[in-house]
Design a protein around this motif. Structure first.
Motif, PDB file in Angstrom:
ATOM      1  N   PRO A  56       6.174 -12.540 -15.628  1.00  0.00           N
ATOM      2  CA  PRO A  56       7.018 -13.572 -14.051  1.00  0.00           C
ATOM      3  C   PRO A  56       8.539 -13.373 -13.392  1.00  0.00           C
ATOM      4  O   PRO A  56       9.406 -12.918 -14.451  1.00  0.00           O
ATOM      5  N   GLY A  57       8.225 -13.774 -12.399  1.00  0.00           N
ATOM      6  CA  GLY A  57       9.466 -13.506 -11.673  1.00  0.00           C
ATOM      7  C   GLY A  57       9.676 -12.521 -11.585  1.00  0.00           C
ATOM      8  O   GLY A  57      10.855 -12.164 -10.218  1.00  0.00           O
ATOM      9  N   GLY A  58       8.531 -10.683 -11.237  1.00  0.00           N
ATOM     10  CA  GLY A  58       9.590 -10.069 -11.334  1.00  0.00           C
ATOM     11  C   GLY A  58       8.663  -8.686 -11.501  1.00  0.00           C
ATOM     12  O   GLY A  58       7.660  -9.021 -11.538  1.00  0.00           O
ATOM     13  N   ALA A  59       8.990  -7.751 -11.603  1.00  0.00           N
ATOM     14  CA  ALA A  59       8.620  -6.443 -11.445  1.00  0.00           C
ATOM     15  C   ALA A  59       8.763  -5.322 -12.262  1.00  0.00           C
ATOM     16  O   ALA A  59      10.417  -5.360 -12.596  1.00  0.00           O
ATOM     17  N   GLU A  60       8.096  -4.561 -13.553  1.00  0.00           N
ATOM     18  CA  GLU A  60       8.801  -3.993 -13.641  1.00  0.00           C
ATOM     19  C   GLU A  60       8.330  -1.722 -13.053  1.00  0.00           C
ATOM     20  O   GLU A  60       6.854  -2.337 -13.101  1.00  0.00           O
ATOM     21  N   VAL A  61       9.134  -1.316 -13.161  1.00  0.00           N
ATOM     22  CA  VAL A  61       8.088   0.269 -13.153  1.00  0.00           C
ATOM     23  C   VAL A  61       8.974   1.019 -14.134  1.00  0.00           C
ATOM     24  O   VAL A  61      10.052   1.470 -14.339  1.00  0.00           O
ATOM     25  N   TYR A  62       7.534   1.853 -13.938  1.00  0.00           N
ATOM     26  CA  TYR A  62       8.169   2.857 -15.139  1.00  0.00           C
ATOM     27  C   TYR A  62       7.260   4.429 -15.511  1.00  0.00           C
ATOM     28  O   TYR A  62       7.166   3.976 -14.506  1.00  0.00           O
ATOM     29  N   GLN A 107      11.510   7.346   2.000  1.00  0.00           N
ATOM     30  CA  GLN A 107      10.672   5.916   2.075  1.00  0.00           C
ATOM     31  C   GLN A 107      11.209   4.858   0.448  1.00  0.00           C
ATOM     32  O   GLN A 107      10.842   5.568  -0.626  1.00  0.00           O
ATOM     33  N   PRO A 108      11.485   3.819   0.853  1.00  0.00           N
ATOM     34  CA  PRO A 108      11.779   3.212  -0.739  1.00  0.00           C
ATOM     35  C   PRO A 108      10.358   2.648  -1.350  1.00  0.00           C
ATOM     36  O   PRO A 108       9.133   2.431  -1.105  1.00  0.00           O
ATOM     37  N   PHE A 109      10.618   1.972  -2.821  1.00  0.00           N
ATOM     38  CA  PHE A 109       9.426   1.195  -3.421  1.00  0.00           C
ATOM     39  C   PHE A 109       9.103  -0.019  -2.592  1.00  0.00           C
ATOM     40  O   PHE A 109      11.024  -0.562  -2.721  1.00  0.00           O
ATOM     41  N   THR A 110       8.869  -0.299  -2.008  1.00  0.00           N
ATOM     42  CA  THR A 110       8.383  -1.187  -1.733  1.00  0.00           C
ATOM     43  C   THR A 110       7.439  -2.574  -2.263  1.00  0.00           C
ATOM     44  O   THR A 110       6.135  -2.130  -2.124  1.00  0.00           O
ATOM     45  N   PHE A 111       8.125  -3.808  -2.211  1.00  0.00           N
ATOM     46  CA  PHE A 111       7.266  -4.926  -3.261  1.00  0.00           C
ATOM     47  C   PHE A 111       7.262  -6.121  -1.898  1.00  0.00           C
ATOM     48  O   PHE A 111       7.325  -6.630  -2.250  1.00  0.00           O
ATOM     49  N   ALA A 112       5.701  -6.351  -2.022  1.00  0.00           N
ATOM     50  CA  ALA A 112       5.567  -8.014  -1.814  1.00  0.00           C
ATOM     51  C   ALA A 112       5.665  -8.784  -2.199  1.00  0.00           C
ATOM     52  O   ALA A 112       5.660  -8.853  -3.423  1.00  0.00           O
ATOM     53  N   PRO A 163       0.435  -1.230  -0.403  1.00  0.00           N
ATOM     54  CA  PRO A 163       0.256  -0.097  -0.181  1.00  0.00           C
ATOM     55  C   PRO A 163       0.828   1.209   0.016  1.00  0.00           C
ATOM     56  O   PRO A 163       0.710   2.250  -0.990  1.00  0.00           O
ATOM     57  N   ASP A 164       1.954   0.992   0.793  1.00  0.00           N
ATOM     58  CA  ASP A 164       3.268   2.937   0.980  1.00  0.00           C
ATOM     59  C   ASP A 164       3.623   2.564  -0.563  1.00  0.00           C
ATOM     60  O   ASP A 164       3.591   3.688  -0.992  1.00  0.00           O
ATOM     61  N   CYS A 165       3.832   1.520  -1.267  1.00  0.00           N
ATOM     62  CA  CYS A 165       4.371   1.417  -2.721  1.00  0.00           C
ATOM     63  C   CYS A 165       3.215   2.179  -3.587  1.00  0.00           C
ATOM     64  O   CYS A 165       3.400   3.088  -4.598  1.00  0.00           O
ATOM     65  N   ARG A 166       1.960   2.021  -3.419  1.00  0.00           N
ATOM     66  CA  ARG A 166       1.039   1.983  -4.458  1.00  0.00           C
ATOM     67  C   ARG A 166       1.175   4.075  -4.524  1.00  0.00           C
ATOM     68  O   ARG A 166       0.314   4.438  -5.097  1.00  0.00           O
ATOM     69  N   ARG A 167       0.754   4.102  -3.208  1.00  0.00           N
ATOM     70  CA  ARG A 167       1.325   5.719  -2.987  1.00  0.00           C
ATOM     71  C   ARG A 167       2.402   6.630  -3.660  1.00  0.00           C
ATOM     72  O   ARG A 167       1.736   6.925  -4.517  1.00  0.00           O
ATOM     73  N   LEU A 168       3.496   6.224  -3.132  1.00  0.00           N
ATOM     74  CA  LEU A 168       4.167   6.317  -4.118  1.00  0.00           C
ATOM     75  C   LEU A 168       4.092   6.182  -6.095  1.00  0.00           C
ATOM     76  O   LEU A 168       4.633   7.673  -6.325  1.00  0.00           O
ATOM     77  N   LEU A 169       4.107   5.300  -6.322  1.00  0.00           N
ATOM     78  CA  LEU A 169       3.908   5.252  -7.565  1.00  0.00           C
ATOM     79  C   LEU A 169       2.652   6.499  -8.685  1.00  0.00           C
ATOM     80  O   LEU A 169       3.074   6.722  -8.914  1.00  0.00           O
ATOM     81  N   GLN A 170       1.386   6.493  -7.683  1.00  0.00           N
ATOM     82  CA  GLN A 170       0.256   7.691  -7.808  1.00  0.00           C
ATOM     83  C   GLN A 170       1.318   8.911  -7.736  1.00  0.00           C
ATOM     84  O   GLN A 170       0.748   9.570  -8.405  1.00  0.00           O
ATOM     85  N   ARG A 171       1.672   9.085  -6.951  1.00  0.00           N
ATOM     86  CA  ARG A 171       1.949  10.349  -6.496  1.00  0.00           C
ATOM     87  C   ARG A 171       3.127  10.800  -7.924  1.00  0.00           C
ATOM     88  O   ARG A 171       2.492  11.908  -8.310  1.00  0.00           O
ATOM     89  N   TYR A 172       3.765   9.924  -8.250  1.00  0.00           N
ATOM     90  CA  TYR A 172       4.669  10.078  -9.161  1.00  0.00           C
ATOM     91  C   TYR A 172       4.317  10.229 -10.395  1.00  0.00           C
ATOM     92  O   TYR A 172       5.090   9.660 -11.040  1.00  0.00           O
ATOM     93  N   ARG A 173       2.862   9.691 -10.512  1.00  0.00           N
ATOM     94  CA  ARG A 173       2.723   9.075 -11.602  1.00  0.00           C
ATOM     95  C   ARG A 173       3.155   8.049 -12.065  1.00  0.00           C
ATOM     96  O   ARG A 173       3.652   8.470 -13.957  1.00  0.00           O
ATOM     97  N   LEU A 174       3.766   7.210 -11.036  1.00  0.00           N
ATOM     98  CA  LEU A 174       4.279   6.015 -12.329  1.00  0.00           C
ATOM     99  C   LEU A 174       3.786   4.271 -12.538  1.00  0.00           C
ATOM    100  O   LEU A 174       2.195   4.426 -12.086  1.00  0.00           O
ATOM    101  N   LEU A 175       4.121   3.565 -13.262  1.00  0.00           N
ATOM    102  CA  LEU A 175       2.923   2.731 -13.916  1.00  0.00           C
ATOM    103  C   LEU A 175       3.692   1.442 -13.443  1.00  0.00           C
ATOM    104  O   LEU A 175       5.376   1.314 -13.489  1.00  0.00           O
TER     105      LEU A 175
END
Length: 358
Positions: free
Chosen positions: A49-55, A72-77, A32-44
């Motif tokens: 598979p086996g990972g994640a990407e941030v745009y 605050q870091p970008f945190t992924f569960a 949830p903390d990471c989702r707020r960061l993504l929204q704040r900076y208009r990131l996607l």
């Protein structure tokens, strides 16, 4: 993906057990903390598979990422879909694979460069560090077995400033309500410390782990930065049990033949040898011969691409020279050896028991 967006950073988990090296049992989901960061900076965010990407959008007219300085870091569960993952994964210490409460933690604060654009989220060759981090709720009690210890404090991982502190006697109640989820360090007295993961999420205990990407404090961070978790396949002793009623007339002498294609493709590999273990044993009431590898052999998702095994009977019995292919070890066949078979003070390690009816 939105127009003009480019990959800002990505996380991937590789695993040498799998044929394509991709650890598909692990999935990454923004907290949830990471989702707020993504929204704040208009990131996607994009799950792979086996990972994640941030745009990000370098052409963003608001220039939100210019001078990015969020602590605050970008945190992924990290969630695991295969309960048997650790059975075929190399674990430095057996205690790290025990079903104890806590989560595995990875971050880039001390990341190691593995090539021009990839950085490890752990020490090289040691993805699990010292094991799981215990989970703590925002309010918990702290005490000390040292009667002379007084005072306690909590600091954010990688920082020295206290976010909570008491100079009074222990026990005491720690209240971290309102702080972001993350890794913290508890200091008790002058000498005792314990790292833990703080989370108010009641579902945090279901997570396999957490990956935290600190962008502002990473001097190597750049557009297109890749971070990686590297898991290795487990290697263990293989034990073949050749089971046959014909063994009632005496053991069948023979040899386990091996073929190792890893030598052909240039991967270092020791010669594979098996020893016949005497005396013969029984399996489900039937006589059996046991052959045990002299060294640890790796587990593979698709083992026949690298290794092959067969048993050839020697002359002197019926059907001399007969050769039969042997199956490969699978994670489900891992077990601890019978204690009576261990030498005194020998470490108890998992071995693969492979049963073959002759």
């Amino acid at each position: 993906m939105g127009k003009g967006y480019q990959r800002w950073f990505d996380i991937s988990c590789t695993h040498s057990y799998f044929a394509d090296q991709t650890c598909r049992p692990l999935s990454f989901i923004p907290t949830p903390d990471c989702r707020r960061l993504l929204q704040r900076y208009r990131l996607l965010f994009r799950a792979v598979p086996g990972g994640a990407e941030v745009y990000c959008n370098p052409e963003d007219p608001l220039k939100l990422l210019d001078g990015y300085a969020e602590n605050q870091p970008f945190t992924f569960a990290i969630h695991c879909s295969d309960p048997a993952l650790l059975s075929y994964t190399d674990i430095a210490s057996p205690t790290q694979c025990l079903d104890v409460p806590g989560i595995y933690y990875f971050d880039n604060l001390a990341s190691a460069l593995i090539d021009n654009d990839k950085r490890l989220l752990h020490a090289p060759g040691s993805p699990f560090g010292t094991g799981k981090l215990p989970l703590r709720a925002p309010r918990f009690n702290v005490s000390s077995t040292d009667n002379s210890a007084a005072g306690a404090s909590v600091s954010l991982h990688g920082q020295s400033d206290a976010v909570w502190q008491t100079d009074g006697p222990l026990p005491a109640t720690v209240d971290l309500a309102g702080l972001d989820d993350g890794r913290y360090r508890l200091h008790i007295g002058d000498n005792s410390t314990q790292d833990f993961y703080l989370s108010a999420d009641i579902n945090a205990a279901r997570q396999w782990g957490v990956a935290a990407i600190h962008i502002a404090s990473d001097p190597n961070a750049k557009l297109g930065q890749s971070y990686q978790i590297q898991l290795a396949r487990r290697e263990c002793v293989w034990c073949y049990y050749l089971i046959s009623r014909s063994l009632e007339d005496g053991p069948i002498a023979g040899t386990i033949l091996t073929s190792d294609r890893r030598r052909e493709i240039g991967e270092p590999a020791a010669a594979i040898n098996f020893d016949s273990v005497q005396p013969s044993t029984t399996v489900n009431g039937l006589p059996a011969m046991m052959y045990k590898s002299r060294q640890r052999l790796p587990l593979y998702e698709v083992p026949d691409s690298d290794l092959s095994f067969s048993f050839r009977a020697d002359a002197g019995r019926a059907n001399p020279g007969a050769e039969r292919s042997l199956p490969y070890a699978r994670p489900a066949e891992l077990a601890y050896p019978v204690l009576d078979d261990l030498l005194p003070d020998s470490p108890q390690e998992l071995q693969a028991n492979i049963y073959v009816y002759w």
